[in-house]
Design a protein around this motif. Structure first.
Motif, PDB file in Angstrom:
ATOM      1  N   LEU A  75      88.128   9.666  31.524  1.00  0.00           N
ATOM      2  CA  LEU A  75      86.915  10.286  31.480  1.00  0.00           C
ATOM      3  C   LEU A  75      86.584  11.473  31.243  1.00  0.00           C
ATOM      4  O   LEU A  75      87.270  12.301  31.594  1.00  0.00           O
ATOM      5  CB  LEU A  75      86.143   9.669  32.944  1.00  0.00           C
ATOM      6  CG  LEU A  75      86.197   8.264  33.378  1.00  0.00           C
ATOM      7  CD1 LEU A  75      85.562   8.039  34.702  1.00  0.00           C
ATOM      8  CD2 LEU A  75      85.541   7.341  32.533  1.00  0.00           C
ATOM      9  N   TYR A  77      89.474   1.174  37.316  1.00  0.00           N
ATOM     10  CA  TYR A  77      90.220   1.933  38.442  1.00  0.00           C
ATOM     11  C   TYR A  77      91.578   1.346  38.582  1.00  0.00           C
ATOM     12  O   TYR A  77      91.664   0.198  39.005  1.00  0.00           O
ATOM     13  CB  TYR A  77      89.511   1.929  39.831  1.00  0.00           C
ATOM     14  CG  TYR A  77      89.915   2.464  40.970  1.00  0.00           C
ATOM     15  CD1 TYR A  77      90.181   3.634  41.159  1.00  0.00           C
ATOM     16  CD2 TYR A  77      90.080   1.505  42.074  1.00  0.00           C
ATOM     17  CE1 TYR A  77      90.728   4.229  42.250  1.00  0.00           C
ATOM     18  CE2 TYR A  77      90.897   2.197  43.126  1.00  0.00           C
ATOM     19  CZ  TYR A  77      90.729   3.656  43.286  1.00  0.00           C
ATOM     20  OH  TYR A  77      91.396   4.003  44.683  1.00  0.00           O
ATOM     21  N   CYS A 134      93.594   6.265  39.269  1.00  0.00           N
ATOM     22  CA  CYS A 134      92.908   7.037  38.387  1.00  0.00           C
ATOM     23  C   CYS A 134      91.724   6.316  37.707  1.00  0.00           C
ATOM     24  O   CYS A 134      91.750   5.033  37.679  1.00  0.00           O
ATOM     25  CB  CYS A 134      93.792   7.402  37.184  1.00  0.00           C
ATOM     26  SG  CYS A 134      94.455   6.255  36.288  1.00  0.00           S
ATOM     27  N   ASP A 140      84.074  14.872  31.559  1.00  0.00           N
ATOM     28  CA  ASP A 140      83.523  15.457  32.916  1.00  0.00           C
ATOM     29  C   ASP A 140      82.037  15.043  33.266  1.00  0.00           C
ATOM     30  O   ASP A 140      81.542  14.611  34.426  1.00  0.00           O
ATOM     31  CB  ASP A 140      83.440  17.015  32.789  1.00  0.00           C
ATOM     32  CG  ASP A 140      84.778  17.637  32.886  1.00  0.00           C
ATOM     33  OD1 ASP A 140      85.741  17.176  33.167  1.00  0.00           O
ATOM     34  OD2 ASP A 140      84.767  18.867  32.133  1.00  0.00           O
ATOM     35  N   THR A 148      82.547  11.393  34.575  1.00  0.00           N
ATOM     36  CA  THR A 148      83.044  11.396  35.681  1.00  0.00           C
ATOM     37  C   THR A 148      82.014  11.731  36.759  1.00  0.00           C
ATOM     38  O   THR A 148      82.022  11.122  37.874  1.00  0.00           O
ATOM     39  CB  THR A 148      84.333  12.564  35.949  1.00  0.00           C
ATOM     40  OG1 THR A 148      85.317  12.020  35.104  1.00  0.00           O
ATOM     41  CG2 THR A 148      84.921  12.638  37.219  1.00  0.00           C
ATOM     42  N   LYS A 149      81.276  12.749  36.628  1.00  0.00           N
ATOM     43  CA  LYS A 149      80.145  13.089  37.316  1.00  0.00           C
ATOM     44  C   LYS A 149      79.194  11.861  37.613  1.00  0.00           C
ATOM     45  O   LYS A 149      78.746  11.805  38.717  1.00  0.00           O
ATOM     46  CB  LYS A 149      79.484  14.240  36.657  1.00  0.00           C
ATOM     47  CG  LYS A 149      78.048  14.731  37.627  1.00  0.00           C
ATOM     48  CD  LYS A 149      77.649  16.111  36.859  1.00  0.00           C
ATOM     49  CE  LYS A 149      76.428  16.261  37.673  1.00  0.00           C
ATOM     50  NZ  LYS A 149      75.241  17.083  37.066  1.00  0.00           N
TER      51      LYS A 149
END
Length: 180
Positions: A4, A46, A36, A6, A9-10
């Motif tokens: 992912l 996941y 991960c 940034d 991911t956020k």
């Protein structure tokens, strides 16, 4: 399949933190190995590093799924949590709601939770907070957003909505063609 960014991911962590609070780091740093998050076909998976490495050897066009699908990114790049994430979110849930047996079937058909079907609610649940919905025998059946705080639930009328349904295990039957 790629890691992912940034921004992605956020977005994923913000959505997960609505349901599990500060325990998001517990998803990555687990005692049973390293895990991960990976993106494949706009879906976030996941998985353990071992499963991820094995999935990397399969051609992109032939790989349908690996690990647990947590959700997907919409065309406007907003992250939506899928019901398949229930097994990951439920053990770490911060706020919980338990349904009476009669209201459980209604919830599984996609309806919201009414005060009359509310069995219990965890203390200090704020309004519009992510909640995991359980049956009275502590089986997770879905998740949603609380429409009222714990204090408001105690003094509201029986036909008012106390939680909005976002996903339930009935989606496995109702929307099996769109889950993968």
């Amino acid at each position: 399949m790629r890691p992912l960014t940034d921004e992605e991911t956020k977005s994923v962590f913000e959505k997960l933190s609505k349901y599990i609070g500060d325990k998001v780091s517990a998803l990555i740093n687990r005692e049973d190995g390293d895990y991960c998050f990976r993106l494949h076909n706009d879906r976030v998976f996941y998985a353990s590093h071992n499963v991820m490495k094995q999935a990397a050897t399969i051609d992109h066009d032939h790989l349908a799924s690996f690990g647990t699908c947590l959700g997907k990114f919409t065309k406007t790049k907003r992250f939506r949590l899928h019901v398949t994430a229930l097994d990951v979110v439920a053990p770490l849930a911060k706020h919980k709601i338990w349904l009476k047996p009669g209201a459980e079937q209604s919830f599984l058909y996609g309806n919201h939770v009414l005060k009359s079907g509310l069995g219990r609610v965890s203390e200090n649940t704020p309004q519009y907070q992510g909640v995991v919905v359980y049956s009275m025998n502590d089986t997770p059946v879905g998740f949603g957003v609380s429409a009222k705080s714990t204090q408001e639930c105690r003094r509201t009328d029986p036909m008012s909505t106390v939680a909005f349904n976002q996903a339930d295990v009935g989606l496995y039957v109702r929307g099996e063609d769109t889950l993968i």
